[in-house]
Write a protein that holds these residues in place. Structure first.
Motif, PDB file in Angstrom:
ATOM      1  N   ASN A  88     -24.431  16.654 -60.808  1.00 56.79           N
ATOM      2  CA  ASN A  88     -25.096  15.363 -60.675  1.00 56.79           C
ATOM      3  C   ASN A  88     -24.022  14.296 -60.603  1.00 56.79           C
ATOM      4  OD1 ASN A  88     -24.184  15.083 -63.294  1.00 56.79           O
ATOM      5  ND2 ASN A  88     -26.169  15.511 -64.206  1.00 56.79           N
ATOM      6  N   ARG A  89     -24.434  13.032 -60.609  1.00 56.53           N
ATOM      7  CA  ARG A  89     -23.433  11.982 -60.436  1.00 56.53           C
ATOM      8  C   ARG A  89     -22.389  11.999 -61.528  1.00 56.53           C
ATOM      9  NH1 ARG A  89     -25.234   6.401 -60.548  1.00 56.53           N
ATOM     10  NH2 ARG A  89     -23.025   6.003 -60.399  1.00 56.53           N
ATOM     11  N   ALA A  90     -22.839  12.299 -62.762  1.00 52.73           N
ATOM     12  CA  ALA A  90     -21.896  12.279 -63.871  1.00 52.73           C
ATOM     13  C   ALA A  90     -20.831  13.353 -63.683  1.00 52.73           C
ATOM     14  CB  ALA A  90     -22.643  12.490 -65.190  1.00 52.73           C
ATOM     15  N   ARG A 129     -18.512  12.540 -60.817  1.00 50.21           N
ATOM     16  CA  ARG A 129     -17.526  11.521 -61.193  1.00 50.21           C
ATOM     17  C   ARG A 129     -16.408  12.139 -62.005  1.00 50.21           C
ATOM     18  NH1 ARG A 129     -18.890   6.945 -64.698  1.00 50.21           N
ATOM     19  NH2 ARG A 129     -16.645   6.641 -64.645  1.00 50.21           N
ATOM     20  N   ALA A 154     -14.198  13.923 -59.635  1.00 46.18           N
ATOM     21  CA  ALA A 154     -13.397  12.984 -58.853  1.00 46.18           C
ATOM     22  C   ALA A 154     -12.266  12.426 -59.712  1.00 46.18           C
ATOM     23  CB  ALA A 154     -14.279  11.847 -58.337  1.00 46.18           C
ATOM     24  N   VAL A 197      -9.589  15.191 -60.112  1.00 41.60           N
ATOM     25  CA  VAL A 197      -8.798  15.439 -58.911  1.00 41.60           C
ATOM     26  C   VAL A 197      -7.876  14.258 -58.631  1.00 41.60           C
ATOM     27  CG1 VAL A 197      -8.973  15.720 -56.423  1.00 41.60           C
ATOM     28  CG2 VAL A 197     -10.428  17.065 -57.936  1.00 41.60           C
ATOM     29  N   SER A 198      -8.368  13.039 -58.913  1.00 42.72           N
ATOM     30  CA  SER A 198      -7.563  11.861 -58.584  1.00 42.72           C
ATOM     31  C   SER A 198      -6.307  11.786 -59.440  1.00 42.72           C
ATOM     32  CB  SER A 198      -8.391  10.589 -58.778  1.00 42.72           C
ATOM     33  OG  SER A 198      -8.575  10.341 -60.144  1.00 42.72           O
ATOM     34  N   HIS A 226     -22.792   4.914 -68.117  1.00 43.19           N
ATOM     35  CA  HIS A 226     -23.674   3.934 -68.761  1.00 43.19           C
ATOM     36  C   HIS A 226     -25.018   3.916 -68.075  1.00 43.19           C
ATOM     37  CE1 HIS A 226     -19.755   2.515 -70.220  1.00 43.19           C
ATOM     38  NE2 HIS A 226     -20.450   2.205 -71.288  1.00 43.19           N
ATOM     39  N   LEU A 227     -26.061   3.992 -68.891  1.00 43.76           N
ATOM     40  CA  LEU A 227     -27.405   3.912 -68.346  1.00 43.76           C
ATOM     41  C   LEU A 227     -27.831   2.449 -68.295  1.00 43.76           C
ATOM     42  CD1 LEU A 227     -29.322   6.859 -69.924  1.00 43.76           C
ATOM     43  CD2 LEU A 227     -28.046   6.722 -67.808  1.00 43.76           C
ATOM     44  N   SER A 244     -30.270   7.610 -62.687  1.00 40.33           N
ATOM     45  CA  SER A 244     -28.850   7.257 -62.752  1.00 40.33           C
ATOM     46  C   SER A 244     -27.974   8.414 -62.327  1.00 40.33           C
ATOM     47  CB  SER A 244     -28.461   6.864 -64.176  1.00 40.33           C
ATOM     48  OG  SER A 244     -29.347   5.940 -64.689  1.00 40.33           O
ATOM     49  N   LEU A 245     -28.427   9.619 -62.606  1.00 38.76           N
ATOM     50  CA  LEU A 245     -27.568  10.771 -62.362  1.00 38.76           C
ATOM     51  C   LEU A 245     -27.879  11.463 -61.042  1.00 38.76           C
ATOM     52  CD1 LEU A 245     -27.326  12.392 -65.896  1.00 38.76           C
ATOM     53  CD2 LEU A 245     -25.871  10.690 -64.830  1.00 38.76           C
ATOM     54  N   LEU A 266     -28.116  12.644 -57.285  1.00 36.26           N
ATOM     55  CA  LEU A 266     -27.094  12.638 -56.251  1.00 36.26           C
ATOM     56  C   LEU A 266     -27.569  11.838 -55.058  1.00 36.26           C
ATOM     57  CD1 LEU A 266     -26.035  16.362 -56.346  1.00 36.26           C
ATOM     58  CD2 LEU A 266     -24.753  14.398 -57.147  1.00 36.26           C
ATOM     59  N   ALA A 309     -15.443   0.315 -61.086  1.00 36.83           N
ATOM     60  CA  ALA A 309     -14.868   1.551 -61.609  1.00 36.83           C
ATOM     61  C   ALA A 309     -15.897   2.654 -61.814  1.00 36.83           C
ATOM     62  CB  ALA A 309     -14.152   1.252 -62.924  1.00 36.83           C
ATOM     63  N   GLU A 310     -17.099   2.299 -62.284  1.00 36.40           N
ATOM     64  CA  GLU A 310     -18.030   3.383 -62.584  1.00 36.40           C
ATOM     65  C   GLU A 310     -18.761   3.867 -61.350  1.00 36.40           C
ATOM     66  OE1 GLU A 310     -20.480   3.845 -65.873  1.00 36.40           O
ATOM     67  OE2 GLU A 310     -19.033   3.072 -67.285  1.00 36.40           O
ATOM     68  N   ALA A 311     -18.559   3.225 -60.189  1.00 35.80           N
ATOM     69  CA  ALA A 311     -19.226   3.700 -58.980  1.00 35.80           C
ATOM     70  C   ALA A 311     -18.277   4.560 -58.146  1.00 35.80           C
ATOM     71  CB  ALA A 311     -19.728   2.517 -58.162  1.00 35.80           C
ATOM     72  N   GLN A 312     -17.088   4.807 -58.665  1.00 34.37           N
ATOM     73  CA  GLN A 312     -16.123   5.594 -57.901  1.00 34.37           C
ATOM     74  C   GLN A 312     -16.449   7.064 -58.048  1.00 34.37           C
ATOM     75  OE1 GLN A 312     -12.659   4.134 -59.845  1.00 34.37           O
ATOM     76  NE2 GLN A 312     -12.639   2.212 -58.705  1.00 34.37           N
ATOM     77  N   GLU A 313     -16.915   7.661 -56.950  1.00 35.18           N
ATOM     78  CA  GLU A 313     -17.379   9.036 -57.050  1.00 35.18           C
ATOM     79  C   GLU A 313     -16.586   9.984 -56.178  1.00 35.18           C
ATOM     80  OE1 GLU A 313     -21.582   8.830 -56.398  1.00 35.18           O
ATOM     81  OE2 GLU A 313     -21.672   7.273 -57.927  1.00 35.18           O
ATOM     82  N   LEU A 314     -15.604   9.477 -55.509  1.00 34.60           N
ATOM     83  CA  LEU A 314     -14.746  10.350 -54.700  1.00 34.60           C
ATOM     84  C   LEU A 314     -13.319  10.152 -55.186  1.00 34.60           C
ATOM     85  CD1 LEU A 314     -16.325   9.645 -51.218  1.00 34.60           C
ATOM     86  CD2 LEU A 314     -16.628  11.670 -52.629  1.00 34.60           C
ATOM     87  N   PRO A 315     -12.528  11.214 -55.185  1.00 33.45           N
ATOM     88  CA  PRO A 315     -11.175  11.084 -55.748  1.00 33.45           C
ATOM     89  C   PRO A 315     -10.395   9.955 -55.101  1.00 33.45           C
ATOM     90  CG  PRO A 315     -11.663  13.374 -55.212  1.00 33.45           C
ATOM     91  CD  PRO A 315     -12.813  12.565 -54.703  1.00 33.45           C
ATOM     92  N   VAL A 342     -10.726   6.351 -56.692  1.00 30.82           N
ATOM     93  CA  VAL A 342     -10.369   6.029 -58.079  1.00 30.82           C
ATOM     94  C   VAL A 342      -9.015   5.331 -58.121  1.00 30.82           C
ATOM     95  CG1 VAL A 342     -10.030   6.942 -60.378  1.00 30.82           C
ATOM     96  CG2 VAL A 342     -11.653   8.047 -58.847  1.00 30.82           C
ATOM     97  N   ARG A 343      -8.989   4.156 -58.748  1.00 33.43           N
ATOM     98  CA  ARG A 343      -7.710   3.464 -58.985  1.00 33.43           C
ATOM     99  C   ARG A 343      -7.459   3.465 -60.481  1.00 33.43           C
ATOM    100  NH1 ARG A 343      -7.352  -2.201 -56.946  1.00 33.43           N
ATOM    101  NH2 ARG A 343      -5.145  -1.855 -57.294  1.00 33.43           N
ATOM    102  N   VAL A 398     -10.530  -1.126 -61.179  1.00 31.57           N
ATOM    103  CA  VAL A 398      -9.537  -0.249 -61.792  1.00 31.57           C
ATOM    104  C   VAL A 398     -10.186   0.479 -62.963  1.00 31.57           C
ATOM    105  CG1 VAL A 398      -7.394  -0.208 -63.086  1.00 31.57           C
ATOM    106  CG2 VAL A 398      -7.614  -1.666 -61.073  1.00 31.57           C
ATOM    107  N   LEU A 399     -10.010   1.783 -62.982  1.00 30.01           N
ATOM    108  CA  LEU A 399     -10.538   2.584 -64.075  1.00 30.01           C
ATOM    109  C   LEU A 399      -9.473   2.653 -65.155  1.00 30.01           C
ATOM    110  CD1 LEU A 399     -13.011   4.291 -64.783  1.00 30.01           C
ATOM    111  CD2 LEU A 399     -11.846   6.245 -63.803  1.00 30.01           C
ATOM    112  N   PRO A 435     -17.957  -0.740 -69.507  1.00 31.23           N
ATOM    113  CA  PRO A 435     -17.968   0.061 -68.295  1.00 31.23           C
ATOM    114  C   PRO A 435     -16.543   0.264 -67.801  1.00 31.23           C
ATOM    115  CG  PRO A 435     -18.702  -2.166 -67.839  1.00 31.23           C
ATOM    116  CD  PRO A 435     -18.451  -2.096 -69.305  1.00 31.23           C
TER     117      PRO A 435
END
Lengths: 738, 738
Positions: free
Chosen positions: A617-619, A622, A625, A628-629, A735-736, B565-566, B568, B596-602, B605-606, B690-691, B725
């Motif tokens: 799922n998204r969690a 993430r 990701a 891997v990053s 975060h929900l 939220s979770l 896909l 930061a919390e919407a980064q879902e691909l490697p 991510v910063r 930035v994460l 977040p």
């Protein structure tokens, strides 16, 4: 950093007994700085380190963004505005930065500040110097107030042998006066020897070693707790003697007073020095008035003693009883330490002013104690259960008019001040013990009102428990009192004898002699008190003191282990580099690097990032990701309850693209945490030089009651992994919205 | 994955009411797999990703190391040996892998296993099919046992109007018999329509919607709790009627029985099917013997009723009282759901065998209930406080010999079985509710004995509380009982009417008619019970049911939010790449990437790695080494209480070599957590894309009592950061030797 002792000393210039907020961050020792330097030289040496990290993506000094602050996520002041740029360039947190972010936390902070006042900066630590006329009442309240219950404590024992025995109070008072003078002279010397402050703990540790020092500290701790309990009990008695209707509220009244004292001290009442001056003077004047009027009246009848009311003796008059009475009367001497603790608070020359003040105090104590005892004898008074002796005396002396009420009020007030003295002394004692590693380190921390909150709370709780357990009954508490005090006195005096012997300065023999007399006399009182009052309650203290010492030693051992584990030393493997970019996989045992927890240089760290995935799922994506990053080797782990579920999951994984190596573990007993933890342990065992970083997405709910709806598997996993060496847990929050 | 309903259905082939351990891991829906595929295609697309990660430094399948296992760090079985290589290549956790690592955990596990038996694999879930002769006693214990208290419940109300009113029991029994037959016929149809099992919750949800379904479920939950409480209370009464000396132990006896039932069910007594057969048959035979002997005796005196003992009425005989007696007698029908729940457990053809069994059960119920009521009337018995009616009847019927004792023992035993029925039904109900998101998800989890431990514990606690609150008094519990049961009955029957109307299969009108009659009659009983017993206790249920429904709906709403939220979906920013190796520092707001919390691909991510450093020691240097070895931008932060401390720290930092950018924050109020959290928040605000990864060294102590010696600042920091977040917290453990 000094590890033991911790006290000041006349020869080293260190402000040994000065309390500073920086004590929580002791500076590094010389050899540690050297080790640090060598570690720094090896840092990223060779080619093992990753290429120089890119520039920071933010401005850490927040300057760039100061122009247009965005409101805080917490909906208050913009967080950037909470920090100011200080003088030498570093940031300074302003007061709003201390307020917690959560709504509950903010409300609690607001309530606390309403009660205790706004926070105080570290710069507000005042080392106010006291004139002698101010120091005398401030420091003597504990000592002088004890005449309010001391003579009664003595007579309450004597009366057990019948009213005929009450007359023995006169010779006992004489002996006690000698004792007071001897101990007083002894302490005068201590003040001179320890101008930075000389509590028994410091003197005993310095001269006799750690264990005697801790014994003195334990005695003092017990003493402080009992000072609060006894003073509050006696203060409440002074009030209920005048207003008998309040007698049934003794316990709640006492607890309330302790709570008020706690609140006042949490608020930090150090600036209220002048407020502390007049109750002591009023008390001394009131007792002096009682004495003068009382002796004038007695003189009018030719100093003929009034016979006391006939009481038949419950016990025979033996030596034991007399010694018990003596030991009980000796509690009047509690509080003599206050001056020797507070030497640095005097105006210069500190030692001389402190010594003079101490002399006055002892003089006043002797006059008040002896004067009261003799007058009580002349007036033929005997202890009664409901009315204190002092109250009886005041009533006899001032049968009419407001004078009686004034005496009682002054007594209650000075007893409150005496209790407050313990609120100053106890946290300071714990501070010094904590600085030496003999007490939990939290006692080093100054709260936002510059008070040692934890120590204050500990004292209040202990005193409250004792007070309630003894139902606020002063005379029942007395037997516990003397042992702790005289243990500290004795050890301190013995320490002084050793001190003089070691120095052998001119005149050391005389000085050592004075202290030896003090030590012997204190020791005799200690032994007397311990024996005669053992069954009456002293056993509690005799059991508690060794336990406290043992506890302190165990705490010290733990902190020493901690310090040894954390101490800096150049890494023994410092010259081993991490293998270059692509390490040979699956090294044999002999080729391995340092074990994961011994890797202290960046080039030594070998990573494996593990992502447990329960469901795609998204969690979890993430988390993948994120893993891997980081650019490190990554492994995904799925725990399946059954084979069919495992197959299904692998299908989904392949639908996603199989971007990360996946290992599926079937857990036929449906447990998740156990097998996962053991699998990570197995990985660790198979490659002890690899540091495992486990990335756990953690759902963060906004509302507290939502928590039971989640398995909290993350927390349980973290707990299970905590014991594993070389496993790092990374919590990725999700975060929900609600 | 089905989100609502959750029950089976005659048309879809899904085993809707089959309980599987995999329910915790529902498969992905079609559209989610599609989204997954698209996310996978964008994964590391472009040049934004770090270069291909190096090969794993370990063998994740543990094969390489299997030869020479190293003993576990926990000192038990070598952890590698805990995993076997399974059939399709994945690892299988063996049983030792479930045992926790800590010593306390291991001891607890050992105790639990001693009590509850070794763990069972998922493969041991048995779908044992039952013959009718086995199914009948197993499923009917709840239903038939209620004749032990049903007639008494009715007479106990009638006797309030005096002994003359007791005769009304005969017409009431006749009406109840009609009701039983009508509801029985109605349920026969349900069984046919829902061959996968047809609890009221499933039927009502399926046909009437979520809210009625939840109302039925709430009624059933209350019913299950009361089944345990009432059955145990009646069982204890059966024992204390025979042995009056035990009467004062009623409450502890009942609690003990509930605890034994809980332990037995946690152990998993499903295999004990045959054990459940004989108490029911013995009970039926014993009651049959009472009836035969009783009617023979009554026949011997020409069926002339013995007049009951004269009791003067406390209330007038009105319609309300009669209705109340009727509603009380109706509790005999509880337990009728057992068969319809258990349809899949019958041998094929399931529906026919289940229907036949249901017919027999209803028949036996009617015979026993009516037979007992009439015989009680003939023998002129009236309720007494200490002895149950059935006990009186048995005593009258068998004045001598062991028969009386046998009847009482059989009664107690079947009541225990009846209570046990609830232990089967309640966790299953919660399982289905949890699967549909209407109950906490923990109720999906099967413990290591394949039992729903959480559901069992919840039932036991609720029943225990009710039992103790009512002091184990059966007749006091009866008023609460009927409402929940008949609410579920009514909703289920109404649901069936809707079911037939929707299908319009041949003969649907007749079938709908039968169910409509059942619904109307059940509804009448429901209304009657709710009104006449409102004040006597029914109000508790009438309040509880809507609250339970509301709770379920709120839980559902939370889980829906969570799922949303979770869920896909292809990332909206999927085509944005992370800027190449060296990103332009300090981008303006408009140039920023995804938050930061919407980064879902490697590649999105910063990173910024932040290391809070309180003091330079091995722990903080390890944290710095760890941070730097990740190869991401790194910032160290120090919180200083005073300026001098800040200067000192910077000196040490420079002695080390200043390898990492350091920011010092002076916190003049000495707080650490607050300013640090707010500083991180400020960083986040200044660069939301930035994460932040905060690396916290965490001292792990071996002994529990050592914990108060540490500030636990890590935990407090984690809590403070949780709400932020885009802040990831990494705990780097530092293990102490002792």
């Amino acid at each position: 950093m000094r590890r033991d002792g911790g006290g000041g000393h006349e020869d080293d210039g260190a402000p040994g007994s000065v309390v500073t907020p920086s004590a929580e961050f002791p500076p590094l020792a010389e050899d540690e700085v050297g080790a640090l330097r060598r570690i720094g030289e090896q840092w990223c040496a060779g080619d093992g380190c990753p290429p120089g990290p890119p520039e920071l993506p933010v401005d850490p000094s927040l300057r760039r963004h100061r122009a247009a602050p965005v409101p805080s996520w917490f909906g208050r002041l913009a967080p950037i505005a909470m920090f100011e740029v200080g003088d030498p360039g570093e940031l300074v947190a302003t007061e709003p930065a201390n307020v917690p972010g959560s709504r509950l936390g903010r409300s609690l902070t607001r309530i606390r500040r309403g009660l205790l006042g706004p926070p105080l900066t570290s710069a507000a630590v005042l080392y106010e110097r006291m004139r002698k006329l101010v120091a005398l009442p401030v420091l003597s309240s504990d000592l002088l107030s004890s005449v309010a219950y001391g003579p009664e404590a003595m007579l309450a024992v004597l009366v057990l042998a019948g009213s005929g025995a009450l007359g023995l109070s006169l010779p006992l008072a004489a002996v006690l006066a000698v004792l007071m003078v001897a101990v007083g002279l002894s302490y005068r010397q201590t003040v001179v020897a320890y101008p930075h402050g000389a509590g028994s703990y410091v003197v005993a540790t310095d001269n006799l070693g750690v264990r005697p020092g801790l014994a003195a500290a334990a005695g003092l701790m017990v003493d402080y707790v009992l000072t609060v309990a006894v003073s509050v009990a006696a203060g409440v008695s002074a009030v209920t003697s005048a207003m008998p209707g309040l007698a049934r509220f003794t316990v709640p009244l006492g607890v309330l007073i302790i709570a008020v004292l706690l609140a006042g001290n949490l608020r930090g009442v150090r600036a209220a020095g002048n407020l502390f001056v007049w109750p002591t003077y009023v008390f001394v004047l009131a007792i002096a008035a009682v004495l003068v009027v009382g002796y004038v009246r007695a003189g009018a009848r030719g100093f003929e003693p009034v016979p006391p009311p006939a009481v038949s003796g419950a016990e025979g008059l033996g030596l034991l009883l007399v010694l018990r009475a003596f030991a009980s009367g000796a509690v009047s001497m509690t509080g003599i330490e206050a001056v020797s603790n507070a030497v640095p608070a005097f105006r210069p020359p500190e030692w001389r002013n402190a010594r003079t003040t101490l002399g006055w105090m002892i003089g006043m104590l002797v006059v008040l104690f002896v004067g009261l005892t003799v007058l009580i004898h002349l007036d033929g008074l005997a202890p009664k259960p409901d009315v204190t002796l002092l109250s009886q005396l005041a009533r006899v002396t001032f049968p009419t008019g407001p004078w009686y009420g004034l005496v009682q009020a002054a007594t209650a007030l000075i007893l409150l001040l005496a209790a407050n003295t313990a609120f100053n002394g106890f946290p300071r004692l714990l501070f010094f013990m904590a600085r030496a590693g003999h007490a939990p380190r939290r006692f080093l921390h100054m709260g936002d009102r510059l008070a040692f909150s934890d120590g204050l709370v500990a004292l209040s709780v202990a005193a409250g428990v004792v007070f309630v357990a003894f139902r606020g009954h002063t005379q029942a508490l007395i037997p516990l009192y003397a042992v702790g005090v005289f243990l500290a006195f004795t050890l301190s005096q013995i320490g002084m004898v050793v001190h003089w012997r070691r120095r052998r300065n001119p005149g050391w023999r005389r000085r050592a002699g004075v202290n030896a007399v003090g030590a012997v006399l204190s020791g005799l009182v200690l032994v007397t008190a311990a024996f005669t009052k053992f069954a009456a309650g002293a056993w509690v203290v005799i059991v508690a003191v060794p336990l406290l010492v043992l506890l302190s030693l165990t705490i010290h051992r733990h902190y020493r282990t901690l310090q040894r584990s954390l101490a800096l030393h150049p890494s023994p493997d410092s010259r081993r580099r991490r293998p270059a970019v692509a390490p040979a996989p699956l090294l044999g045992a002999e080729e391995r690097g340092a074990p994961a927890e011994a890797q202290e240089l960046p080039q030594q760290v070998r990573h494996l990032v593990v992502v447990p995935v329960a469901r795609l799922n998204r969690a979890s994506l993430r988390a993948l990701a994120y893993a891997v990053s980081l650019g490190q080797p990554t492994l995904a782990v799925h725990i399946a309850p059954e084979d069919p579920e495992a197959d299904l999951f692998r299908e989904q994984w392949e639908a996603w693209g199989d971007h990360v190596r996946l290992e599926i573990i079937v857990s036929p007993y449906r447990a998740v945490i156990g097998p996962l933890a053991h699998y990570l342990e197995a990985l660790h065992v198979s490659a002890p030089d690899v540091l495992l970083t486990v990335i756990v997405p953690e759902v963060v709910v906004r509302r507290r009651w939502h928590r039971p709806l989640h398995s909290r598997a993350e927390q349980r996993l973290r707990r299970a992994l905590q014991a594993l060496p070389g496993v790092v847990v990374t919590s990725l929050p999700v975060h929900l919205a609600d």
